[in-house]
Design a protein around this motif. Structure first.
Motif, mmCIF file in Angstrom:
data_model
loop_
_atom_site.group_PDB
_atom_site.id
_atom_site.type_symbol
_atom_site.label_atom_id
_atom_site.label_comp_id
_atom_site.label_asym_id
_atom_site.label_seq_id
_atom_site.Cartn_x
_atom_site.Cartn_y
_atom_site.Cartn_z
ATOM 1 N N LEU A 12 27.533 29.510 35.050
ATOM 2 C CA LEU A 12 27.844 28.143 34.653
ATOM 3 C C LEU A 12 27.398 27.867 33.219
ATOM 4 C CD1 LEU A 12 26.907 26.128 37.875
ATOM 5 C CD2 LEU A 12 29.195 26.425 36.896
ATOM 6 N N ALA A 13 26.219 28.396 32.847
ATOM 7 C CA ALA A 13 25.712 28.187 31.492
ATOM 8 C C ALA A 13 26.611 28.871 30.463
ATOM 9 C CB ALA A 13 24.285 28.712 31.379
ATOM 10 N N ALA A 14 27.083 30.071 30.780
ATOM 11 C CA ALA A 14 27.988 30.773 29.862
ATOM 12 C C ALA A 14 29.285 29.999 29.699
ATOM 13 C CB ALA A 14 28.273 32.182 30.389
ATOM 14 N N LEU A 15 29.793 29.462 30.805
ATOM 15 C CA LEU A 15 31.014 28.664 30.750
ATOM 16 C C LEU A 15 30.796 27.406 29.921
ATOM 17 C CD1 LEU A 15 33.849 28.971 32.047
ATOM 18 C CD2 LEU A 15 33.090 27.398 33.817
ATOM 19 N N PHE A 16 29.630 26.796 30.075
ATOM 20 C CA PHE A 16 29.285 25.600 29.308
ATOM 21 C C PHE A 16 29.318 25.898 27.811
ATOM 22 C CE2 PHE A 16 26.535 22.647 27.184
ATOM 23 C CZ PHE A 16 26.623 21.451 27.879
ATOM 24 N N VAL A 17 28.730 27.018 27.412
ATOM 25 C CA VAL A 17 28.696 27.387 25.995
ATOM 26 C C VAL A 17 30.105 27.559 25.443
ATOM 27 C CG1 VAL A 17 28.023 29.183 24.355
ATOM 28 C CG2 VAL A 17 26.407 28.427 26.106
ATOM 29 N N VAL A 18 30.963 28.209 26.215
ATOM 30 C CA VAL A 18 32.345 28.415 25.762
ATOM 31 C C VAL A 18 33.041 27.074 25.584
ATOM 32 C CG1 VAL A 18 34.578 29.428 26.331
ATOM 33 C CG2 VAL A 18 32.486 30.661 26.903
ATOM 34 N N ILE A 19 32.937 26.193 26.587
ATOM 35 C CA ILE A 19 33.589 24.881 26.505
ATOM 36 C C ILE A 19 33.048 24.081 25.320
ATOM 37 C CG2 ILE A 19 33.921 22.681 27.706
ATOM 38 C CD1 ILE A 19 33.804 24.243 30.337
ATOM 39 N N TYR A 20 31.753 24.205 25.068
ATOM 40 C CA TYR A 20 31.135 23.505 23.933
ATOM 41 C C TYR A 20 31.731 23.962 22.601
ATOM 42 C CZ TYR A 20 27.572 22.142 20.536
ATOM 43 O OH TYR A 20 26.923 21.628 19.434
ATOM 44 N N LEU A 43 17.923 27.401 28.348
ATOM 45 C CA LEU A 43 18.055 27.903 29.712
ATOM 46 C C LEU A 43 18.320 29.402 29.707
ATOM 47 C CD1 LEU A 43 18.279 27.529 32.773
ATOM 48 C CD2 LEU A 43 20.689 26.886 32.441
ATOM 49 N N PHE A 44 19.175 29.858 28.813
ATOM 50 C CA PHE A 44 19.450 31.297 28.703
ATOM 51 C C PHE A 44 18.175 32.078 28.402
ATOM 52 C CE2 PHE A 44 24.053 30.399 27.969
ATOM 53 C CZ PHE A 44 24.558 31.316 28.868
#
Length: 354
Positions: A12-20, A43-44
């Motif tokens: 989810l965090a990786a997806l968040f970074v991409v969307i950001y 968080l990473f």
């Protein structure tokens, strides 16, 4: 030991970074929780320190164990990093045919900084060169330092008390430098070794806390999981200054501690196949999306030249960053373009994972 719910969070965090990072006026682009998402990297780093303490802390007992750990970690990230640079090296060839006038975002592919990036030295006092080439790779450059420092601390510490003292000293020193860097940053976002070390060693020490103070009942786990999620989401709506910035570290540490037990209902929800898929490919998603973004921007520049009209619109974010984003004037077109970008990133990550 595999922490499945943490795998879900990492995805989810990786997806968040991409969307950001996707500079398209998609449905989420102007949402405060997304535009305030710079501290998601904390968080990473906390997860990284925790997971490496779990997997390697007790294996580094002598010089042989030390070098085995360093080689394995470097081998985990460097080959894929070089592959991403190879994909970006194709862009200068393309520019020979389409030209390079005006403002080109991908003009950051500077030949002079290529060796620095190839050797993952872009955060080692190289100024703004971290933005050249595959910019998300700055975290890899910083984490290599964290790996070495961790391995040295474990190797030279005769007992847990000394390991804690050295780790706390590292957090204090790195956190102090990080605070100075934040105060000097006009956009409140610094890609530095100190930032990585601070979060990494919070996670590293958190592993001891997790071992010593387990969550004993499913009911307690459920309450703490809900609390941790609410706390983590809430802090994304605020921008904390000075020492208050460590609120992000506290939220990340609390989240990792609670979900590392895999005991509550949210943990079970995080172990569904799509999220586990995201988690297992999170590194590929993270490192590949920067390449896709650079290529997409270059294609956008080419379209601008053909149309003779600007494709990007200026925007100032809540963090004070002067950015540009694509707005095609139609929500369906914007979201369709955003979806196409995400599909390319996820499909590429799957290929790299296999």
């Amino acid at each position: 030991m595999r922490l499945q719910s943490m795998e879900g969070w990492r995805g989810l965090a990786a997806l968040f970074v991409v969307i950001y990072h996707v500079d398209i006026a998609h449905i989420f682009f102007h949402q405060p929780w997304l535009r305030n998402g710079v501290p998601i990297l904390e968080l990473f780093f906390v997860i990284s320190g925790f997971v490496l303490a779990l997997g390697f802390r007790d294996r580094i007992r002598d010089e042989r164990g030390f070098w085995s750990f360093i080689v394995r970690r470097f081998g985990r990230i460097w080959p894929l990093h070089l592959a991403m640079l190879g994909l970006l090296l194709l862009l200068p060839l393309m520019r020979m045919f389409v030209g390079n006038g005006g403002e080109v975002w991908s003009s950051n592919l500077e030949a002079g900084t290529l060796p620095i990036h190839a050797l993952l030295l872009q955060t080692w006092g190289q100024g703004e060169s971290w933005t050249d080439w595959n910019f998300p790779a700055w975290t890899l450059s910083a984490e290599i330092v964290a790996y070495v420092v961790m391995a040295v601390i474990v190797l030279i510490s005769p007992n847990a008390k000394m390991r804690w003292l050295l780790s706390i000293a590292t957090i204090i020193a790195a956190g102090t430098v990080f605070q100075i860097e934040l105060a000097e940053s006009p956009i409140f976002n610094v890609p530095t070794i100190a930032r990585c070390l601070t979060g990494f060693f919070v996670g590293f020490l958190l592993f001891d806390v997790w071992q010593r103070y387990p969550i004993k009942t499913a009911r307690t786990a459920a309450i703490l999981e809900i609390t941790a999620v609410v706390f983590a989401i809430s802090v994304l709506f605020f921008r904390f200054y000075g020492p208050a910035y460590f609120t992000y570290h506290a939220a990340a540490a609390f989240l990792v501690y609670v979900f590392a037990f895999d005991r509550g209902p949210i943990s079970k929800a995080l172990t569904n196949k799509p999220l586990l898929w995201l988690g297992s490919r999170s590194f590929s998603i993270y490192i590949f999306h920067g390449v896709v973004l650079v290529w997409a921007r270059q294609i956008g520049y080419f379209i601008e030249r053909v149309r003779g009209e600007p494709l990007w619109s200026p925007v100032t974010t809540v963090w004070g960053e002067n950015e540009k984003y694509i707005d095609l004037g139609n929500a369906w077109l914007n979201n369709g373009l955003f979806l196409a970008f995400m599909i390319v990133v996820l499909a590429g990550a799957e290929i790299m994972f296999r």
